[in-house]
Design a protein around this motif. Sequence first.
Motif, PDB file in Angstrom:
ATOM      1  N   VAL A  63       6.215  -1.806  -5.998  1.00 28.37           N
ATOM      2  CA  VAL A  63       4.650  -1.585  -6.470  1.00 28.37           C
ATOM      3  C   VAL A  63       4.677  -1.136  -7.945  1.00 28.37           C
ATOM      4  O   VAL A  63       5.572  -0.171  -8.257  1.00 28.37           O
ATOM      5  CB  VAL A  63       3.938  -0.538  -5.647  1.00 28.37           C
ATOM      6  CG1 VAL A  63       2.484  -0.498  -6.202  1.00 28.37           C
ATOM      7  CG2 VAL A  63       3.909  -0.825  -4.187  1.00 28.37           C
ATOM      8  N   LEU A  64       4.102  -2.014  -8.613  1.00 25.44           N
ATOM      9  CA  LEU A  64       4.107  -1.629 -10.079  1.00 25.44           C
ATOM     10  C   LEU A  64       2.625  -1.622 -10.689  1.00 25.44           C
ATOM     11  O   LEU A  64       1.569  -2.507 -10.427  1.00 25.44           O
ATOM     12  CB  LEU A  64       4.580  -2.987 -10.976  1.00 25.44           C
ATOM     13  CG  LEU A  64       5.716  -2.704 -12.115  1.00 25.44           C
ATOM     14  CD1 LEU A  64       6.347  -4.033 -12.345  1.00 25.44           C
ATOM     15  CD2 LEU A  64       4.902  -2.254 -13.126  1.00 25.44           C
ATOM     16  N   VAL A  65       2.058  -0.238 -10.956  1.00 25.10           N
ATOM     17  CA  VAL A  65       0.880  -0.121 -11.558  1.00 25.10           C
ATOM     18  C   VAL A  65       0.821   0.002 -13.043  1.00 25.10           C
ATOM     19  O   VAL A  65       1.283   0.667 -13.767  1.00 25.10           O
ATOM     20  CB  VAL A  65       0.184   1.203 -10.965  1.00 25.10           C
ATOM     21  CG1 VAL A  65      -1.261   1.462 -11.648  1.00 25.10           C
ATOM     22  CG2 VAL A  65       0.187   1.232  -9.476  1.00 25.10           C
ATOM     23  N   VAL A  66       0.094  -1.068 -13.698  1.00 24.90           N
ATOM     24  CA  VAL A  66      -0.076  -1.155 -15.048  1.00 24.90           C
ATOM     25  C   VAL A  66      -1.374  -0.458 -15.483  1.00 24.90           C
ATOM     26  O   VAL A  66      -2.450  -0.962 -15.169  1.00 24.90           O
ATOM     27  CB  VAL A  66       0.048  -2.762 -15.545  1.00 24.90           C
ATOM     28  CG1 VAL A  66      -0.137  -2.698 -17.315  1.00 24.90           C
ATOM     29  CG2 VAL A  66       1.232  -3.136 -14.977  1.00 24.90           C
ATOM     30  N   ASP A  67      -1.314   0.461 -16.016  1.00 23.76           N
ATOM     31  CA  ASP A  67      -2.409   1.418 -16.013  1.00 23.76           C
ATOM     32  C   ASP A  67      -3.021   1.567 -17.550  1.00 23.76           C
ATOM     33  O   ASP A  67      -2.483   2.162 -18.531  1.00 23.76           O
ATOM     34  CB  ASP A  67      -1.955   3.062 -15.625  1.00 23.76           C
ATOM     35  CG  ASP A  67      -3.127   3.713 -15.326  1.00 23.76           C
ATOM     36  OD1 ASP A  67      -4.132   3.402 -15.745  1.00 23.76           O
ATOM     37  OD2 ASP A  67      -3.033   4.979 -14.938  1.00 23.76           O
ATOM     38  N   GLY A  68      -4.270   1.149 -17.902  1.00 22.81           N
ATOM     39  CA  GLY A  68      -4.791   1.012 -19.274  1.00 22.81           C
ATOM     40  C   GLY A  68      -5.944   2.161 -19.026  1.00 22.81           C
ATOM     41  O   GLY A  68      -6.701   2.132 -20.113  1.00 22.81           O
ATOM     42  N   SER A  69      -5.791   3.223 -18.135  1.00 21.32           N
ATOM     43  CA  SER A  69      -6.759   4.261 -18.405  1.00 21.32           C
ATOM     44  C   SER A  69      -6.489   5.068 -19.463  1.00 21.32           C
ATOM     45  O   SER A  69      -5.416   5.111 -20.066  1.00 21.32           O
ATOM     46  CB  SER A  69      -6.649   4.996 -16.900  1.00 21.32           C
ATOM     47  OG  SER A  69      -6.739   4.207 -15.844  1.00 21.32           O
TER      48      SER A  69
END
Length: 351
Positions: A63-69
């Motif tokens: 699982v890879l979360v690309v987080d622009g938050s």
Amino acid sequence: MSLLGPSEVTRREARRRDADHPGAGLSPVRLPMTYVLPLRWHSDTGLAELTDYLRWLSDRVEVLVVDGSPPELFARHADAWAGLVRHLPPDTTGAGLNGKVVGVRTGVRAAEHEHVVIADDDIRYDQAGLTAVHLLLDEVDLVRPQNYFDPLPWHAWWDTGRTLLNRALGADYPGTLAVRRSTFLGMGGYDPDVLFENLELIRTIRAYDRTEASPAWLYVRRLPPDAAHFRGQRVRQAYDDLAQPARLLTALAVLPALAAAVAARRPGLVFGAAAGTVALAEIGRRRAGGVAVFPATTALAAPLWLLERGVCGWLAVAQRFLLGGVRYGDTRIRRAAHPVRTLRRQVGDRP
């Protein structure tokens, strides 16, 4: 090249390996596949629920979360997901207007496996869905599952009318796609400056003469948005039709046709058109066992959704010509998606 569905071998194998799902209590089946989740949150209201899902996923796939938050939320996510997922910021090198595409491109490049699932933060796969996608990617370059809402508040019921019409006329546009990493990288990804990013990826696959599957039987659950978010998306979703001229013309014709029927005092035409729309939606509901996930009353939503699209279609066209595009975050995006012929020319122009 487009495939209408999987081989019977794939279908049977997916059923055989339908070993478990959240709450089943059986040993998870680990698949050599990467799950890319592009994320940009301004509130952590759903953090606990998403974390539970990511915990379930992490036992089954990479699982890879690309987080622009924003930074404070990014840090909170890093703490919550430590040891569960690979959590990284989007690579903004050559970034475009559509942040989701930037996140997808970052995630696919960083993926360790050839088979990659791309999914919005409201998508909830089960083991059977992951297995089916994995097996289909042995056969094709892109897989386009079918979403359904669960639970089904009024606005999700309303939007299901759109889903059923799309199923009756071909295939729906889900919040998740799956792609071969080598194919994606070989194409150079897809344009990050369009609004309808899933259609752009599908059309880019076609422009490169790669294969796709749209299995109407592959149901993947989707959480509904809250009602306020739903209302705020109506014109923006109608703007997608600017990339599909036949759909746009149909939407734009709804209000004039309704006005003409009312002016002519022909209510039978209105009721007949509504009944025909419900019948068409019911065809979509019954296709490929859809009655298992789409309640019978959802077909009744189709005329209401079509009327809404008739109104919002005109508003979308107005935004295109008067404002230069539709609002997306802090900017405006002008183009919904490129025609396949344009993408083919771009492919031919590449060195």
